[in-house]
Scaffold this active site. Structure first.
Site, short mmCIF file in Angstrom:
data_model
loop_
_atom_site.label_atom_id
_atom_site.label_comp_id
_atom_site.label_asym_id
_atom_site.label_seq_id
_atom_site.Cartn_x
_atom_site.Cartn_y
_atom_site.Cartn_z
N ASN A 172 -22.19 -7.87 -12.22
CA ASN A 172 -22.62 -6.52 -11.89
C ASN A 172 -23.69 -5.99 -12.82
O ASN A 172 -24.53 -5.17 -12.42
CB ASN A 172 -21.42 -5.57 -11.87
CG ASN A 172 -20.64 -5.68 -10.57
OD1 ASN A 172 -21.14 -6.24 -9.59
ND2 ASN A 172 -19.42 -5.17 -10.54
N ASP A 209 0.86 -1.19 0.00
CA ASP A 209 0.00 0.00 0.00
C ASP A 209 0.89 1.23 0.00
O ASP A 209 2.12 1.12 0.01
CB ASP A 209 -0.96 -0.01 1.20
CG ASP A 209 -2.27 0.71 0.88
OD1 ASP A 209 -2.20 1.90 0.48
OD2 ASP A 209 -3.35 0.11 1.01
N LYS A 212 -5.11 3.21 -11.46
CA LYS A 212 -4.73 1.85 -11.83
C LYS A 212 -3.57 1.84 -12.82
O LYS A 212 -2.68 0.98 -12.75
CB LYS A 212 -5.94 1.10 -12.40
CG LYS A 212 -7.00 0.78 -11.34
CD LYS A 212 -8.12 -0.08 -11.91
CE LYS A 212 -9.22 -0.33 -10.88
NZ LYS A 212 -8.80 -1.24 -9.81
N HIS A 267 -12.00 -10.76 -10.56
CA HIS A 267 -12.95 -9.95 -9.80
C HIS A 267 -13.53 -10.75 -8.62
O HIS A 267 -14.28 -11.70 -8.81
CB HIS A 267 -14.09 -9.49 -10.73
CG HIS A 267 -15.19 -8.77 -10.02
ND1 HIS A 267 -16.51 -8.89 -10.40
CD2 HIS A 267 -15.18 -7.94 -8.95
CE1 HIS A 267 -17.26 -8.15 -9.59
NE2 HIS A 267 -16.47 -7.57 -8.71
#
Length: 734
Positions: free
Chosen positions: A514, A357, A421, A464
């Protein structure tokens, strides 16, 4: 005795040992051949006066997962053939007798006059546990991997080989019903405390102790076959019975909304069976079982949740020309809620994890999530401190991208912004080796667009996950335009390693899951705007078979996230790509009212600061503007709209080639967003009523509610030709 699936031996004390060990299989399953051999073993034991009794155990690392459900599917096909050739009555007689063969075999064991003991290690579920229940003595190993249970309800069936009758005679009726309805796997000590088994011992002692029980004069008469037997809860028609059955019926209605015939059959079998001697009770159970076995719900659920899911888990979509991949070290970039969950399930599967991170502190916070999850397991007795220490040792929390060197696979789980990204992709690819695979956990952004930032698009793929990662069983693998077969094979191998079910989809905005779940939420929003009372919308969703209503689901994922996705879609594709009514509703909730969902304790629902039930926000009626009289609302149509909206979107996705395999659409819809499991999934829902009827339903809803219900041309063509989504697969099977 010449046996294939069992080893049979008799010791010097005259105690037989039947070791179930099917050749060429990693797990024993009940097949007609196994049943025939077990029948011969019973005859051998009873026919030899020198044999005192028999212990049944497994020669594998686990006992058995139960019956081969494809065997039951074959019964249905044979019934259909006989019905055509000899008539319905003869076909039904054959079906009934064949479907109760296992019941009669187990009853033969129970009443053969010699004691049988089951020594169980590992998984013992379904028909295998019904075998154990028919034995006069049951002992389990105290191993963490040992589980018993009757999970048939999860594939639209119920325990039809004596399970409902024996469990209801071993436990209080309420507890028995709860066990049968839930279908959960039970640990050894809990099973003993519940009265389901007699003893728990070390793995290497269970056979010896079972033999000791026989040697010491163990009874060959089951408790319910003794003249003075009384059920634990007493008679059905008694004060105690009247405190059990009316609430049980109400709970059944509340939990199933009458969508699951198998659950109702459990109630009926136990209720009627407890009023009868065992042999008649078993016959009652068998009649209900034969009826349920022929139900469309059972057929659909067995196909999707057993056959199709098993095929996908075994690599049905894996490229044949790519060898097995060795994934030892996985990088996860982004230590937020999703990234932390991915790190946890990866480390839990035994792989090393590098969790990256922006700061070491943020990365450590993500690692702390894994600490919390394992600690919760320790508190429940499902893990040990040593397990936690070992898992955490496999996670390296860092702010340095250079630590990703040596990773076989890197998964990014950063903010849903193409620019963010792109920066991450560049940093990761500068650190990893030339053979490493890069995966994006994006939930909506097209993979091919993200891959433009990559210097090696053939090694770029979408993986995903669904939230929360540690609980959700589905993973969507997204193929970009240039994604290669090795990337796909690696992704599938990884998903299998973390024990989740993969579906492979082609690239498109929203992918598969989705898009379908978005249609469900949209329909709830539009119903609200029409003036349908919010409680009716939510109840319609649950009664249609969804796990939660559309408004509650929106709160869980975040009302603000829904608005962000809407705005991003509008910016990229234009005004026509979003529904203006939905946009106004979400804008008012988020920007005017500050209601973001569960995350800030106010969305469509209000969430109390202290413990307590959530409640629909009273201001929703004013926000919607229109108000309909509840008595004027067609509730059946509300349920229809919520399911059809998802199914027609799935048909569009299939027609566009985003999903290419109906198995993946069905399994993905059930595991990913809980689409009414009793239907078998979104495409089975259409096949179940027939494409022609579904198209007619779509057109009726389109005329009344708008173009979102318009059936795609591919579905219209299917309806005109009389085709089915599973038609090709069914022809190949035939």
């Amino acid at each position: 005795m010449d046996l294939t699936h069992f080893r049979f031996e008799i010791d010097s004390d005259g105690i037989a040992l039947a070791t179930w060990d099917m050749p060429g299989r990693s797990m024993n399953v009940i097949t007609p051949e196994v049943m025939a051999e077990l029948d011969r073993i019973v005859d051998a034991v009873t026919g030899d006066a020198a044999v005192k009794g028999c212990v049944v155990t497994s020669g594998k690392d686990t006992f058995s997962g139960g019956a081969d459900l494809t065997m039951l599917q074959g019964l249905g096909a044979e019934y259909a053939r006989l019905a055509r050739e000899r008539g319905e009555e003869e076909a039904m007689r054959f079906f009934f007798e064949e479907s109760r063969r296992l019941t009669l075999l187990y009853r033969k064991i129970e009443t053969c006059g010699k004691p049988f003991a089951a020594a169980v290690h590992g998984t013992c579920l379904g028909g295998a546990f019904e075998l154990a229940l028919a034995c006069h003595f049951r002992i389990l190993s105290d191993d963490d991997r040992t589980r018993v249970g009757l999970p048939e309800i999860k594939v639209g069936l119920f325990p039809g080989a004596g399970g409902t009758q024996r469990v209801a005679r071993l436990m209080q009726t309420g507890d028995a019903l709860q066990m049968l309805f839930k279908g959960e796997q039970i640990r050894p000590l809990m099973a003993r405390n519940m009265g389901l088994v007699h003893a728990v011992a070390k793995r290497d002692e269970i056979v010896a102790q079972a033999k000791d029980w026989i040697r010491n004069g163990g009874s060959a008469v089951a408790p319910w076959d003794q003249p003075k037997f009384k059920a634990p809860s007493g008679k059905v028609y008694s004060p105690a019975g009247m405190m059990t059955w009316p609430p049980a019926n109400a709970i059944y209605r509340r939990e199933t909304h009458d969508n699951y015939p198998a659950a109702k059959a459990i109630l009926q079998s136990v209720y009627e069976g407890l009023q009868l001697p065992m042999d008649l009770a078993l016959k009652v159970e068998s009649r209900y079982f034969a009826n349920i076995l022929r139900s469309p719900q059972a057929a659909a659920m067995i196909r999707s949740l057993f056959v199709s899911m098993g095929e996908l888990n075994k690599g049905a979509r894996r490229p044949e020309g790519v060898g097995a991949t060795a994934i030892r070290r996985v990088g996860v970039v982004g230590a937020g809620f999703m990234g932390a969950g991915i790190a946890y399930v990866t480390a839990q599967a035994g792989m090393e994890v590098v969790l990256v991170d922006q700061s070491a502190e943020a990365a450590e916070k993500g690692k702390a999530y894994a600490h919390k999850l394992v600690s919760d397991q320790i508190m429940k007795g499902r893990a040990k401190t040593a397990d936690r220490d070992a898992l955490l040792a496999r996670i390296t929390a860092t702010a340095e991208y250079g630590d990703l060197a040596g990773c076989d696979l890197v998964i990014e789980a950063v903010f849903e912004d193409p620019k963010v990204k792109a920066e991450v992709i560049a940093k990761v690819e500068a650190a990893i080796g030339p053979e490493a695979i890069f995966a994006s956990n994006t939930s909506t952004l097209p993979i091919s667009g993200l891959a433009r930032s990559s210097g090696r698009p053939a090694q770029f793929i979408g993986i995903h996950f669904f939230s929360p990662v540690e609980k959700m069983l589905l993973v969507e693998i997204i193929m970009g335009q240039e994604t290669g077969e090795r990337a796909l094979a690696t992704a599938l191998d990884y998903v299998r390693a973390i024990r989740k079910t993969p579906i492979v989809v082609n690239d498109a905005r929203g992918f598969f899951a989705n898009r379908c779940v978005g249609a469900y939420v949209l329909e709830g929003h539009l119903m609200l705007a029409e003036g349908v009372p919010p409680a009716m919308i939510e109840n319609a969703g649950r009664q249609a078979g969804m796990p939660v209503g559309p408004l509650s689901l929106n709160d869980e994922v975040g009302v603000d996230l829904g608005l962000k996705i809407l705005k991003a879609t509008k910016a990229q594709l234009g005004d026509g790509a979003v529904n203006p009514v939905q946009e106004r509703l979400l804008t008012a909730l988020v920007e005017t009212e500050g209601r973001l969902g569960r995350k800030n304790r106010k969305g469509f629902y209000d969430y109390p600061a202290e413990k307590g039930p959530k409640r629909l926000w009273p201001g929703l009626a004013d926000l919607a503007g229109a108000r309909l009289d509840p008595d004027s609302v067609d509730f059946a149509e509300l349920k229809q709209r919520l399911l059809v909206a998802q199914a027609v979107e799935a048909a569009r996705v299939y027609g566009e080639g985003v999903v290419t395999d109906p198995r993946e659409a069905d399994v993905g819809s059930i595991l990913g967003f809980g689409f009414a499991p009793f239907t078998g999934g979104v495409l089975s829902y259409i096949d179940g009523m027939g494409a022609r009827r579904f198209v007619e339903l779509c057109r009726a809803l389109e005329a009344k509610h708008g173009a979102r219900f318009a059936p795609p041309q591919s579905l219209v063509a299917m309806a005109e030709s009389g085709g089915r989504f599973y038609g090709k697969a069914e022809k190949q099977a035939a």
